[in-house]
Design an enzyme around this catalytic site. Sequence first.
Site, mmCIF file in Angstrom:
data_model
loop_
_atom_site.group_PDB
_atom_site.id
_atom_site.type_symbol
_atom_site.label_atom_id
_atom_site.label_comp_id
_atom_site.label_asym_id
_atom_site.label_seq_id
_atom_site.Cartn_x
_atom_site.Cartn_y
_atom_site.Cartn_z
ATOM 1 C CE1 TYR A 139 -4.043 -1.854 0.380
ATOM 2 C CE2 TYR A 139 -3.193 -2.719 2.450
ATOM 3 C CZ TYR A 139 -4.145 -2.725 1.445
ATOM 4 O OH TYR A 139 -5.188 -3.609 1.513
ATOM 5 C CB THR A 165 -3.706 -3.867 -2.992
ATOM 6 O OG1 THR A 165 -3.173 -5.103 -2.505
ATOM 7 C CG2 THR A 165 -5.207 -3.878 -2.811
#
Length: 394
Positions: A139, A165
């Site tokens: 992230y 992601t």
Amino acid sequence: MSRASREVASPRVVNIEDLRQLAKRRLPKAVFDYVDGGAEDESTLRENCRAFCDFTFRPRQAVKFPDYNLRTTVLGMEISFPAFLAPVGYSRLMHPGGEVVAAAAAGAAGTGYTLSTISGHKLENVRAATKGPAWFQLYLVGGRGSSEATIERARNAGFNALVVTIDTPIAGMRERDFRNGMKEMLGESFFAKLPYLSDVFEHPGWLLSFLRDGGMPRLENIVIPGQGPMSLVDVSSALSRAVVTWEDLKWIRDLWKGPIVVKGVLIAEDAKRAVDEGAAAIVVSNHGGRQLDCVSPSLRALPEVVAAVNGRAEILMDGGVRRGSDVVKALCLGARAVLIGRAYAYGLAAAGQAGVARALEILRADVDRTMRLLGCSSVAALDATYLNRTREDW
């Protein structure tokens, strides 16, 4: 056999739901619901599991093979059966060993582990704990400077792939977390915690292990320059300031020379774009039903993505896998392997490393048994001819 292993042995635990029930008893409600819950009405959470029922098997009978080959390769890395551990955040809240013992269990079972950025153990310690493949899930919280430093640490530690992601421009509306005061429990104000503490005290085993572990862990892999590791409570707000765009993959590729896995794809257009941007693998995923509710269950989205990619990248899938038969159905529809999240997280919460090992043992035995009953000798031979569709709207 250790006490933890006995607690999750047969006949007490024979499937993943049994591990879920043990986890529910051991964890405070706020922590269990964080693991177990989904976004809004939890429609996608339910559909992820139910979608597997839209297919029945077409077995070949009266066949016998000397052995059944469950092994496969993912990004050139061999694993013992086609299930890889998915990134699960906040694992240290479920059990003090958290990511370290989960990675160790994966390696001992001959498969791989994916470490979430939102983790309480240092990535170097997690990589050292497993002899199997290990991926790092990224992230972009903490800013580019923090992310660049984390990518460098992951490379130096020997992680085999980087998972980016793309479905978290903001945290999903997980209503159970709001009702349980998850934000307040993760915060620093004791008075804000007071309305929610009675349930914690009703779980003395978890509370004692939590306190022995030092209380609320910080995020050891999000190091803010001049401030140190980020606190858990900052994550939700940080996600909204850290949207991953296709343009971000360009500078990520410059920093990371190994395979890049793009996670969170549900439609053909995004799958093609991911491959064009250099993805070596794609994870068909709706984040376990925890982000946008009322999207396709992962299994339903899988054939569209497989067709769009057309062999240019490897396809993985996560979401709703609770049985070995689920793994087999995903492979029949074109996945090379599945990622499992809740299935092993329940085991981690129930009994630490022994619980994760038991979850993997159950799923591997399920896959083996399903293959034998199908009359198929190897996971590489699985295809759609082993399935019937029970619904015509697929």
